[in-house]
Scaffold this motif. Structure first.
Motif, PDB file in Angstrom:
ATOM      1  N   ASP A  42       0.854  -1.178   0.000  1.00 40.55           N
ATOM      2  CA  ASP A  42       0.000   0.000   0.000  1.00 40.55           C
ATOM      3  C   ASP A  42       0.898   1.239   0.000  1.00 40.55           C
ATOM      4  O   ASP A  42       1.753   1.391   0.879  1.00 40.55           O
ATOM      5  N   SER A  43       0.693   2.114  -0.939  1.00 34.82           N
ATOM      6  CA  SER A  43       1.529   3.315  -1.042  1.00 34.82           C
ATOM      7  C   SER A  43       0.921   4.519  -0.340  1.00 34.82           C
ATOM      8  O   SER A  43       1.545   5.581  -0.278  1.00 34.82           O
ATOM      9  N   THR A  44      -0.293   4.373   0.198  1.00 37.02           N
ATOM     10  CA  THR A  44      -0.990   5.535   0.761  1.00 37.02           C
ATOM     11  C   THR A  44      -0.877   5.642   2.271  1.00 37.02           C
ATOM     12  O   THR A  44      -1.164   6.695   2.836  1.00 37.02           O
ATOM     13  N   ILE A  45      -0.467   4.574   2.932  1.00 33.74           N
ATOM     14  CA  ILE A  45      -0.479   4.567   4.396  1.00 33.74           C
ATOM     15  C   ILE A  45       0.876   4.980   4.971  1.00 33.74           C
ATOM     16  O   ILE A  45       1.895   4.977   4.283  1.00 33.74           O
ATOM     17  N   ASP A  46       0.865   5.331   6.241  1.00 35.85           N
ATOM     18  CA  ASP A  46       2.083   5.527   7.018  1.00 35.85           C
ATOM     19  C   ASP A  46       2.023   4.565   8.187  1.00 35.85           C
ATOM     20  O   ASP A  46       1.307   4.797   9.172  1.00 35.85           O
ATOM     21  N   ALA A  47       2.741   3.468   8.062  1.00 31.68           N
ATOM     22  CA  ALA A  47       2.694   2.415   9.083  1.00 31.68           C
ATOM     23  C   ALA A  47       3.920   2.434   9.967  1.00 31.68           C
ATOM     24  O   ALA A  47       4.307   1.420  10.525  1.00 31.68           O
ATOM     25  N   SER A  48       4.532   3.590  10.122  1.00 33.51           N
ATOM     26  CA  SER A  48       5.788   3.662  10.870  1.00 33.51           C
ATOM     27  C   SER A  48       5.591   3.671  12.376  1.00 33.51           C
ATOM     28  O   SER A  48       6.495   3.279  13.118  1.00 33.51           O
ATOM     29  N   LEU A  49       4.441   4.111  12.853  1.00 33.15           N
ATOM     30  CA  LEU A  49       4.242   4.237  14.300  1.00 33.15           C
ATOM     31  C   LEU A  49       3.896   2.885  14.923  1.00 33.15           C
ATOM     32  O   LEU A  49       3.193   2.074  14.303  1.00 33.15           O
ATOM     33  N   PRO A  50       4.312   2.648  16.138  1.00 33.21           N
ATOM     34  CA  PRO A  50       4.106   1.320  16.741  1.00 33.21           C
ATOM     35  C   PRO A  50       2.642   0.966  16.955  1.00 33.21           C
ATOM     36  O   PRO A  50       2.283  -0.211  16.935  1.00 33.21           O
ATOM     37  N   ASP A  51       1.761   1.955  17.153  1.00 37.04           N
ATOM     38  CA  ASP A  51       0.361   1.646  17.416  1.00 37.04           C
ATOM     39  C   ASP A  51      -0.489   1.584  16.154  1.00 37.04           C
ATOM     40  O   ASP A  51      -1.719   1.538  16.234  1.00 37.04           O
ATOM     41  N   TYR A 103       6.474  -3.605   5.771  1.00 34.77           N
ATOM     42  CA  TYR A 103       6.681  -4.782   6.616  1.00 34.77           C
ATOM     43  C   TYR A 103       6.728  -4.303   8.070  1.00 34.77           C
ATOM     44  O   TYR A 103       7.313  -3.256   8.377  1.00 34.77           O
ATOM     45  N   ARG A 104       6.128  -5.088   8.943  1.00 32.16           N
ATOM     46  CA  ARG A 104       6.198  -4.791  10.372  1.00 32.16           C
ATOM     47  C   ARG A 104       6.438  -6.081  11.153  1.00 32.16           C
ATOM     48  O   ARG A 104       5.962  -7.148  10.765  1.00 32.16           O
ATOM     49  N   LYS A 105       7.189  -5.950  12.238  1.00 34.27           N
ATOM     50  CA  LYS A 105       7.455  -7.115  13.086  1.00 34.27           C
ATOM     51  C   LYS A 105       7.446  -6.665  14.543  1.00 34.27           C
ATOM     52  O   LYS A 105       8.110  -5.690  14.908  1.00 34.27           O
ATOM     53  N   ARG A 106       6.691  -7.409  15.362  1.00 32.14           N
ATOM     54  CA  ARG A 106       6.626  -7.148  16.800  1.00 32.14           C
ATOM     55  C   ARG A 106       7.487  -8.186  17.531  1.00 32.14           C
ATOM     56  O   ARG A 106       7.437  -9.366  17.187  1.00 32.14           O
ATOM     57  N   PHE A 107       8.242  -7.738  18.523  1.00 32.10           N
ATOM     58  CA  PHE A 107       9.057  -8.667  19.299  1.00 32.10           C
ATOM     59  C   PHE A 107       9.294  -8.093  20.686  1.00 32.10           C
ATOM     60  O   PHE A 107       9.270  -6.871  20.888  1.00 32.10           O
ATOM     61  N   THR A 108       9.517  -8.986  21.617  1.00 34.07           N
ATOM     62  CA  THR A 108       9.717  -8.594  23.012  1.00 34.07           C
ATOM     63  C   THR A 108      10.979  -9.252  23.544  1.00 34.07           C
ATOM     64  O   THR A 108      11.166 -10.458  23.377  1.00 34.07           O
ATOM     65  N   CYS A 129      14.666   1.717   0.892  1.00 34.06           N
ATOM     66  CA  CYS A 129      13.904   1.319   2.074  1.00 34.06           C
ATOM     67  C   CYS A 129      14.206   2.221   3.262  1.00 34.06           C
ATOM     68  O   CYS A 129      15.324   2.704   3.430  1.00 34.06           O
ATOM     69  N   ASP A 130      13.174   2.444   4.054  1.00 37.76           N
ATOM     70  CA  ASP A 130      13.283   3.192   5.308  1.00 37.76           C
ATOM     71  C   ASP A 130      12.907   2.268   6.450  1.00 37.76           C
ATOM     72  O   ASP A 130      11.999   1.429   6.319  1.00 37.76           O
ATOM     73  N   VAL A 131      13.590   2.441   7.580  1.00 34.55           N
ATOM     74  CA  VAL A 131      13.383   1.563   8.729  1.00 34.55           C
ATOM     75  C   VAL A 131      13.100   2.408   9.966  1.00 34.55           C
ATOM     76  O   VAL A 131      13.782   3.416  10.216  1.00 34.55           O
ATOM     77  N   TRP A 132      12.073   1.986  10.739  1.00 37.04           N
ATOM     78  CA  TRP A 132      11.720   2.619  12.001  1.00 37.04           C
ATOM     79  C   TRP A 132      11.754   1.582  13.118  1.00 37.04           C
ATOM     80  O   TRP A 132      11.415   0.415  12.899  1.00 37.04           O
ATOM     81  N   LEU A 133      12.158   1.999  14.293  1.00 36.04           N
ATOM     82  CA  LEU A 133      12.039   1.191  15.504  1.00 36.04           C
ATOM     83  C   LEU A 133      11.230   1.984  16.519  1.00 36.04           C
ATOM     84  O   LEU A 133      11.616   3.102  16.909  1.00 36.04           O
ATOM     85  N   ASN A 134      10.096   1.412  16.906  1.00 35.47           N
ATOM     86  CA  ASN A 134       9.225   2.045  17.894  1.00 35.47           C
ATOM     87  C   ASN A 134       8.897   3.493  17.516  1.00 35.47           C
ATOM     88  O   ASN A 134       8.853   4.394  18.364  1.00 35.47           O
ATOM     89  N   GLY A 135       8.719   3.707  16.206  1.00 36.25           N
ATOM     90  CA  GLY A 135       8.336   5.021  15.700  1.00 36.25           C
ATOM     91  C   GLY A 135       9.499   5.942  15.395  1.00 36.25           C
ATOM     92  O   GLY A 135       9.299   7.011  14.800  1.00 36.25           O
ATOM     93  N   ASN A 163       8.495  -4.242  21.168  1.00 30.66           N
ATOM     94  CA  ASN A 163       9.167  -3.430  20.161  1.00 30.66           C
ATOM     95  C   ASN A 163       8.478  -3.647  18.821  1.00 30.66           C
ATOM     96  O   ASN A 163       7.959  -4.743  18.547  1.00 30.66           O
ATOM     97  N   VAL A 164       8.512  -2.626  17.972  1.00 26.69           N
ATOM     98  CA  VAL A 164       7.960  -2.747  16.623  1.00 26.69           C
ATOM     99  C   VAL A 164       8.971  -2.211  15.620  1.00 26.69           C
ATOM    100  O   VAL A 164       9.385  -1.048  15.692  1.00 26.69           O
TER     101      VAL A 164
END
Length: 813
Positions: A42-51, A103-108, A129-135, A163-164
């Motif tokens: 999807d090119s329209t969303i911003d899925a960078s934030l953890p929530d 892509y998103r991955k949750r881990f603890t 590619c851009d990478v975010w950790l916990n936003g 963590n996301v």
């Protein structure tokens, strides 16, 4: 942005959930981070934030290539499987579809401790590619072929807190001349170490063997002290043989100041060392162990080989003192039916095929390969030209890497060289392929900068580039390439075997290699290699078929459209010596004779309709096959070519002599016969002094009656990176493949595995690669089964209308 340049050769330690394998002990530094990702295109969303709400996203495991997945809206003329007429790349990328995806991955973290330095490594993401950790935005990596990592130190949530990781990938516009795939198509690893640790790519191994055969292994290990106070570090380096036995060691102490690094230089002598060679690829392991007082806190293991390389215009290329002629092939990075996903077994199989088919060298065109590919070359015994770029500052496509070159080349060169310099298979570096500015003043400056950076990081290997005629600067003479060649250690020639002898007279010190050549000129190219030591080898374009550059290797009739590439439904370049699913194509039978890998071979040309002529493209090969099944052409003349290094060939049909012909270098080792077709046995006999020295037989197969399944292995690892390749054959009652058999095969798969890919090698018959039904082409197809990570049995059965079905059990352990 805080970034290490990094490789996944390390081991690492952190405990988490989400499917990562847990450490077997306190010293493991690396975790497989491939399982349990969420994916959404999807090119329209911003899925960078953890929530961000990703509850509707698809769960996938890496490696992952979304461009090979079936597209929605299947229609006969617009979308077929993963192919679409709406593709921005069109024929260049084989009508594949890119776009933007997340892509998103949750881990603890399950456990904390002294390990507080952390980073994440991506071995390859296509692209931008851009990478975010916990936003928090960690950074951007534009190049789709080099590994990179981001520093996570101080950014991870404490144990018990989620963590996301979020990754946005943008494969947009027209950015390549071939199929690239899309997404996180190589492995991802998570690393965690003590603040005192060996830095990423921190172990560098070279070997020196003197004339008496005595070998010194030089291990340079860079240790970082990320604490606020100085530390006395004891580094122990051990050399292990292939059986895991310690055969040499060295240790030293050093006081490392706070926030500083130190390079330990350990020279370890080995007596009676085993050398690494194509025939016997013996591997040692260097283990660097960091100790803080008596406390063991970090360890890195690196495999390496001991071999000497010498390049000389009078003697050619010598490895371990013996001349080696490079029987080479260029190879793109895709894995056929799997797209660009770099499953470990898929990378290994490609290298195995090259070795089995007589190659001894690969040029990774036109980008660095995966780590697993080079690991396979090391263990199997294949030499490598490791190539960096297909363009520099001037673009070949409007949206390609040239947009990022000026700001990224230094980091990308470093990641290639630092990751790959310990591989014994890598014998030279290439700084580029057919670069537009290669001989201009600006290009010479860039070339020198690239070379200087490589030599700073690895001074021991020669540097080349693939140089072609000025098709991109019409009117400039070949002589104008001289400045481009002058800065190189070895001159790479693309399609210019006819220039070798003339250039040698002008530049007698120039060492040459055919970095690209065409199949139709296999004899001429190899003749130059055998004749002149200063020409050290030849690399065919290409070793293996690949998706994209659709139909540049084509054979068509003169009433069909003929261009550089051909339009829909062509998607496969069709210029390889090996087809898309791993089997020999006609030109490789000829090359077998040219390379002295076979004494004699036969190819039979598909009958051409009356009034029509065949047109063979520059990278193509005539429409001929090792087959004597030509039903419907009884009594009609068919062209038969026999290849041999014998001085004479006799051809027989059903025991009767058709004719004899002399064969020589003047005939390019080829004899041509016209034979009135009748079913039976066609036999070619190689003669010397009228005595038979070799022969080859083609037999007419009967009617198709059954399916035969032939796996490459009956046991695989219960690991999602392991695959079983199962050849599907349509055979007659006697078990002979029926080459004209085209059947729709239905697949039923049960147990601890899943379908990774299925299809055939036809270059212009688009289909899904991921459905449990597929057509055979020339009597064969391929099914690729992936372990689901659990031990157990995988049952496969295949059926088709009118045929006896077949089944097969594969055990995952």
């Amino acid at each position: 942005m805080n970034r290490y340049i990094f490789i996944t050769l390390f081991t690492s330690v952190i405990l988490m959930n989400s499917g990562c394998r847990k450490a077997s002990g306190p010293l493991q530094r690396s975790y497989d981070f491939d399982a349990g990702w969420l994916f959404m295109k999807d090119s329209t969303i911003d899925a960078s934030l953890p929530d961000f709400d990703d509850s509707g996203w698809r769960i996938i495991d890496l490696p992952h290539d979304w461009s090979i997945e079936d597209l929605p809206g299947q229609t006969e003329d617009k979308v077929v499987g993963p192919f679409s007429l709406a593709s921005e790349g069109k024929t260049k990328t084989g009508y594949s579809v890119g776009g933007t995806a997340w892509y998103r991955k949750r881990f603890t973290l399950e456990k904390t401790g002294i390990h507080t330095t952390a980073w994440i490594n991506f071995d390859g993401v296509y692209m931008d590619c851009d990478v975010w950790l916990n936003g928090e935005h960690l950074g951007n990596h534009p190049y789709g072929y080099t590994p990179f990592n981001f520093d996570l130190t101080g950014k991870l949530a404490p144990a018990g807190k989620e963590n996301v990781i979020a990754v946005r990938v943008r494969n947009t516009g027209v950015n390549s001349r071939w199929y690239t795939g899309s997404g996180i198509y190589r492995h991802v690893n998570l690393f965690n170490t003590d603040p005192v640790h060996i830095i990423p790519w921190g172990v560098y191994i070279t070997t020196h063997t003197n004339s008496q055969g005595e070998t010194n292994v030089l291990v340079n290990t860079t240790v970082a002290n990320s604490t606020g106070e100085s530390k006395e570090i004891r580094l122990v380096t051990r050399i292990l043989d292939s059986g895991g036995n310690t055969v040499g060691s060295f240790e030293s102490k050093e006081n490392i100041e706070a926030q500083k690094t130190f390079i330990f230089n350990h020279a370890i002598p080995l007596t009676g060392a085993s050398v690494w060679s194509i025939e016997s690829p013996y591997l040692y392991t260097a283990v660097a162990e960091v100790n803080l007082g008596e406390k063991f806190i970090d360890k890195v293991s690196e495999k390496f080989g001991i071999r000497t390389l010498q390049f000389d215009p009078e003697q050619g290329f010598l490895m371990n003192g013996k001349q080696v002629l490079l029987k080479g092939g260029c190879m793109h990075h895709d894995n056929g039916l799997l797209g660009s996903a770099t499953f470990d077994r898929a990378e290994e199989r490609r290298v195995e095929l090259m070795k089995a088919y007589g190659f001894n060298a690969i040029r990774t065109s036109h980008n660095p390969p995966s780590r697993q590919f080079l690991d396979a070359c090391d263990s199997i015994g294949i030499l490598v030209i490791d190539e960096a770029f297909d363009m520099w500052e001037r673009p070949k496509n409007p949206d390609d890497y040239s947009r990022f070159f000026s700001s990224s080349w230094k980091e990308d060169i470093a990641s290639m060289v630092l990751r790959d310099r310990n591989h014994p298979s890598v014998i030279m570096w290439s700084i580029g392929n057919e670069i537009n500015e290669r001989a201009d003043s600006s290009g010479i400056v860039i070339g020198k900068n690239l070379i200087s950076e490589i030599r700073r990081l690895d001074p021991g290997r020669p540097i080349t580039a693939a140089i072609c005629e000025f098709w991109d600067h019409r009117g400039r003479p070949w002589e104008a390439t001289a400045p481009a060649f002058e800065i190189l250690d070895i001159g790479g020639y693309n399609y210019q075997w006819s220039k070798y002898e003339g250039d040698h007279k002008i530049f007698p010190g120039r060492i040459m290699v055919g970095t690209e050549s065409i199949a139709m000129e296999a004899f001429e190219n190899w003749n130059m290699v055998e004749k002149h030591p200063y020409v050290i080898g030849d690399f065919i374009w290409t070793a293996m078929d690949y998706i994209g550059e659709a139909a540049i290797g084509h054979s068509i009739l003169d009433d069909q459209e003929n261009n550089f590439s051909l339009p829909w439904p062509w998607y496969n370049a069709n210029c390889g010596d090996i087809d898309l699913i791993g089997f020999k194509k006609p030109q490789l039978f000829y090359r077998d004779v040219v390379w002295n890998n076979s004494k004699i071979e036969i190819l039979v040309h598909t009958p051409v309709p009356d009034g029509r002529k065949e047109i063979v493209s520059y990278w193509g090969w005539p429409d001929e096959w090792p087959s004597w099944n030509w039903k419907g052409h009884e009594g009609k003349p068919i062209d038969v070519r026999v290849f041999t290094r014998c001085s004479k060939v006799r051809l027989e049909l059903n025991g009767k002599i058709v004719g004899e012909q002399a064969v020589s270098e003047n005939t390019k080792l080829t004899a041509l016969f016209k034979v009135d077709y009748e079913p039976g046995i066609l036999k070619a006999i190689g003669l010397e002094n009228d005595k038979e020295v070799c022969s080859k037989i083609l037999s007419t197969a009967g009617d198709p009656v059954q399916i035969r399944l032939i796996p490459d292995r009956l046991e695989i690892n219960a690991d999602r990176n392991d695959l079983a390749y199962v050849k599907v054959e349509i055979t007659d009652e006697e078990g002979n493949i029926v080459p004209e058999a085209q059947f729709l095969v239905h697949l039923n798969l049960q147990g601890e595995g899943k379908l990774a890919g299925a299809g055939n090698a036809c270059p212009n018959e688009m289909a899904s690669f991921q459905k449990p039904e597929f057509k055979t082409w020339r009597g064969v197809a391929m099914v690729i089964i992936r372990s689901n990570g659990k031990a157990g049995t995988i049952n496969m059965s295949a059926s088709a209308d009118g045929l006896k079905e077949s089944d097969l059990n594969i055990v995952a352990k």
